[in-house]
Design an enzyme around this catalytic site. Structure first.
Site, PDB file in Angstrom:
ATOM      1  N   CYS A 111     -16.754   3.189  22.114  1.00 13.71           N
ATOM      2  CA  CYS A 111     -17.104   4.594  21.883  1.00 13.71           C
ATOM      3  C   CYS A 111     -18.543   4.702  21.376  1.00 13.71           C
ATOM      4  O   CYS A 111     -19.138   3.707  20.949  1.00 13.71           O
ATOM      5  CB  CYS A 111     -16.126   5.235  20.897  1.00 13.71           C
ATOM      6  SG  CYS A 111     -16.328   4.709  19.183  1.00 13.71           S
ATOM      7  N   THR A 154       0.635   3.507   2.101  1.00 11.63           N
ATOM      8  CA  THR A 154       1.020   3.693   3.501  1.00 11.63           C
ATOM      9  C   THR A 154       2.312   2.945   3.811  1.00 11.63           C
ATOM     10  O   THR A 154       3.187   3.456   4.524  1.00 11.63           O
ATOM     11  CB  THR A 154      -0.104   3.200   4.432  1.00 11.63           C
ATOM     12  OG1 THR A 154      -1.306   3.903   4.145  1.00 11.63           O
ATOM     13  CG2 THR A 154       0.265   3.414   5.892  1.00 11.63           C
ATOM     14  N   ASP A 158      -4.730  13.008 -14.110  1.00 12.25           N
ATOM     15  CA  ASP A 158      -3.447  12.773 -13.446  1.00 12.25           C
ATOM     16  C   ASP A 158      -2.372  13.441 -14.305  1.00 12.25           C
ATOM     17  O   ASP A 158      -2.682  14.058 -15.333  1.00 12.25           O
ATOM     18  CB  ASP A 158      -3.174  11.260 -13.301  1.00 12.25           C
ATOM     19  CG  ASP A 158      -2.298  10.941 -12.096  1.00 12.25           C
ATOM     20  OD1 ASP A 158      -1.109  11.331 -12.130  1.00 12.25           O
ATOM     21  OD2 ASP A 158      -2.775  10.327 -11.130  1.00 12.25           O
ATOM     22  N   CYS A 177       0.845  -1.198   0.000  1.00 11.95           N
ATOM     23  CA  CYS A 177       0.000   0.000   0.000  1.00 11.95           C
ATOM     24  C   CYS A 177       0.879   1.246   0.000  1.00 11.95           C
ATOM     25  O   CYS A 177       2.049   1.211   0.392  1.00 11.95           O
ATOM     26  CB  CYS A 177      -0.891  -0.022   1.240  1.00 11.95           C
ATOM     27  SG  CYS A 177      -1.882   1.469   1.490  1.00 11.95           S
ATOM     28  N   ILE A 198     -13.606  10.417   3.618  1.00 13.97           N
ATOM     29  CA  ILE A 198     -13.703   8.960   3.614  1.00 13.97           C
ATOM     30  C   ILE A 198     -12.436   8.380   4.229  1.00 13.97           C
ATOM     31  O   ILE A 198     -11.321   8.756   3.854  1.00 13.97           O
ATOM     32  CB  ILE A 198     -13.865   8.400   2.185  1.00 13.97           C
ATOM     33  CG1 ILE A 198     -15.087   9.004   1.492  1.00 13.97           C
ATOM     34  CG2 ILE A 198     -13.944   6.870   2.218  1.00 13.97           C
ATOM     35  CD1 ILE A 198     -16.416   8.569   2.038  1.00 13.97           C
ATOM     36  N   HIS A 224      -0.974  -4.310   5.833  1.00 17.46           N
ATOM     37  CA  HIS A 224      -2.382  -4.473   6.203  1.00 17.46           C
ATOM     38  C   HIS A 224      -3.242  -5.008   5.059  1.00 17.46           C
ATOM     39  O   HIS A 224      -4.430  -5.201   5.242  1.00 17.46           O
ATOM     40  CB  HIS A 224      -2.958  -3.138   6.701  1.00 17.46           C
ATOM     41  CG  HIS A 224      -2.834  -2.015   5.732  1.00 17.46           C
ATOM     42  ND1 HIS A 224      -1.700  -1.251   5.622  1.00 17.46           N
ATOM     43  CD2 HIS A 224      -3.703  -1.526   4.820  1.00 17.46           C
ATOM     44  CE1 HIS A 224      -1.867  -0.332   4.692  1.00 17.46           C
ATOM     45  NE2 HIS A 224      -3.072  -0.487   4.176  1.00 17.46           N
ATOM     46  N   GLU A 225      -2.657  -5.262   3.888  1.00 19.83           N
ATOM     47  CA  GLU A 225      -3.411  -5.802   2.756  1.00 19.83           C
ATOM     48  C   GLU A 225      -2.985  -7.255   2.554  1.00 19.83           C
ATOM     49  O   GLU A 225      -1.819  -7.518   2.257  1.00 19.83           O
ATOM     50  CB  GLU A 225      -3.145  -4.981   1.492  1.00 19.83           C
ATOM     51  CG  GLU A 225      -3.533  -3.509   1.634  1.00 19.83           C
ATOM     52  CD  GLU A 225      -3.258  -2.693   0.377  1.00 19.83           C
ATOM     53  OE1 GLU A 225      -2.876  -3.301  -0.659  1.00 19.83           O
ATOM     54  OE2 GLU A 225      -3.423  -1.464   0.417  1.00 19.83           O
ATOM     55  N   ILE A 240      -6.248   3.176  -6.458  1.00 22.13           N
ATOM     56  CA  ILE A 240      -7.592   3.338  -5.888  1.00 22.13           C
ATOM     57  C   ILE A 240      -8.439   4.230  -6.780  1.00 22.13           C
ATOM     58  O   ILE A 240      -9.627   3.961  -7.000  1.00 22.13           O
ATOM     59  CB  ILE A 240      -7.516   3.880  -4.450  1.00 22.13           C
ATOM     60  CG1 ILE A 240      -6.796   2.875  -3.544  1.00 22.13           C
ATOM     61  CG2 ILE A 240      -8.918   4.155  -3.901  1.00 22.13           C
ATOM     62  CD1 ILE A 240      -6.623   3.336  -2.108  1.00 22.13           C
ATOM     63  N   HIS A 259       5.158   4.980   2.592  1.00 24.29           N
ATOM     64  CA  HIS A 259       5.487   6.055   3.540  1.00 24.29           C
ATOM     65  C   HIS A 259       6.380   5.520   4.666  1.00 24.29           C
ATOM     66  O   HIS A 259       7.350   6.178   5.073  1.00 24.29           O
ATOM     67  CB  HIS A 259       4.211   6.642   4.144  1.00 24.29           C
ATOM     68  CG  HIS A 259       3.436   7.529   3.226  1.00 24.29           C
ATOM     69  ND1 HIS A 259       3.901   8.752   2.796  1.00 24.29           N
ATOM     70  CD2 HIS A 259       2.213   7.372   2.648  1.00 24.29           C
ATOM     71  CE1 HIS A 259       3.008   9.310   2.003  1.00 24.29           C
ATOM     72  NE2 HIS A 259       1.976   8.483   1.891  1.00 24.29           N
TER      73      HIS A 259
END
Length: 342
Positions: A97, A41, A196, A39, A287, A64-65, A176, A44
């Site tokens: 919460c 992320t 783009d 990803c 989002i 996380h994917e 995405i 990064h």
């Protein structure tokens, strides 16, 4: 077991020999990883930029994917079996919460992110709360299962507003954004335009069936709108670039009373002409992630009725060659990049 670890506060990742998690709690599942996807992320974190330095604890297994199979589960876990093919929701919620208690877990006020707040899936085995595990039907390939997380971001963003017969402008042709364009087409939008400055990504969008892909460094969006008969502006905008110019374009090109969904992470000091928002009566919606789990069922159903996402996966590497995967991601000349663990 093998694991990709952000070992120290510096650029890069390290392949480490880690112990297989030996204590699976009563409400947890141990997953054997089959494939993972890199990803933005993760990039990064790999680069160790300012965002990563601020948010990611060290040391940490990232990622996380994923798609994997269930290797073990706790005594309270029901509805799964050993060897079952699964992916999962990477946002770990508090269940305490007000939003969680009202069934709106996607806006949990204490969300923890798999692979950037807590230990992630870039390992041969990892643990996930059972409530986050999602079983995949046989019709969905391992490759597509590995990208369900970003695909879910695209579905959540794209379907935030009604699209039937609408004209949609998407700023940002990353994976995405491209998936969002394909989803918008499947959902019944009239004209879909994606912008783009990266020709590789725009060509990839065309491969995905997006007929209106514009390099805004060379082509006039106004002229393109005129050629499509879009006289008053687009009715729906999707900001996927995380670039201030993308948001600026949307506030200018969305018609009065139009809707904008924002997924791209903009710089904190991004300015916006609020007079356009106010006097055009625009609706802006942020989002983050996916609705848990309504988006996930939409994802499956869209694939079952013919949505084709296969071209968005452009590269595969063995996890032993993970450095090459990150190099391809950093080049900007890729779609989704898959790491094979078995």
């Amino acid at each position: 077991m093998k694991g990709l670890v952000k070992k120290i506060s510096a650029p890069g990742l390290w392949m480490e020999n880690l112990p297989i998690p030996s204590h699976v709690k009563d409400d947890e599942v141990l997953i054997k990883t089959i494939k993972t996807s890199i990803c933005g992320t993760d990039v990064h974190i790999y680069k160790w930029d300012a965002w990563a330095q601020k948010n990611v604890p060290v040391p940490l297994v990232i990622g996380h994917e994923f798609i994997g199979e269930i290797a073990e589960f706790g005594k309270n876990v029901k509805g799964f079996k050993i060897g079952e093919r699964v992916c999962g929701e990477g946002h770990i919620v508090c269940n305490q919460c007000p939003n969680c208690r009202m069934g709106r877990k996607h806006v949990c006020m204490h969300t923890k992110g798999l692979g950037y707040h807590i230990s992630g899936c870039f390992a041969e085995y990892f643990v996930l709360p059972a409530e986050n595990v999602f079983s995949l039907p046989p019709s969905i390939s391992d490759d597509l299962g590995a990208i369900f997380d970003p695909y879910g971001n695209a579905v959540h963003t794209t379907l935030a507003f009604n699209l039937i017969g609408e004209d949609v402008l998407i700023t940002g042709a990353g994976p995405i954004g491209i998936m969002a364009a394909a989803i918008a087409k499947q959902a019944g939008a009239r004209h879909i335009v994606i912008t783009d400055v990266n020709d590789y990504r725009l060509d990839l969008a065309r491969t995905m069936g997006v007929s209106h892909a514009i390099n805004v460094n060379r082509e006039s969006l106004d002229n393109f709108m005129q050629s499509l008969g879009i006289k008053y502006g687009f009715t729906v905008g999707l900001e996927m670039s995380g670039h201030p110019d993308g948001l600026k374009t949307l506030t200018e090109k969305i018609r009065h009373g139009g809707n904008i969904a924002l997924l791209g992470i903009l710089p904190p000091a991004t300015s916006i002409d609020w007079n356009l928002v106010i006097f055009k009566m625009l609706t802006l919606k942020g989002i983050y992630g996916r609705e848990i789990f309504s988006t996930w069922y939409q994802m499956v159903h869209l694939l079952e009725i013919g949505l084709n996402l296969a071209p968005i996966i452009t590269h595969h590497f063995s996890v032993d060659n993970f450095e090459k995967g990150f190099e391809v991601m950093l080049s900007g000349q890729s779609g989704k990049v898959i790491l094979d663990w078995v």
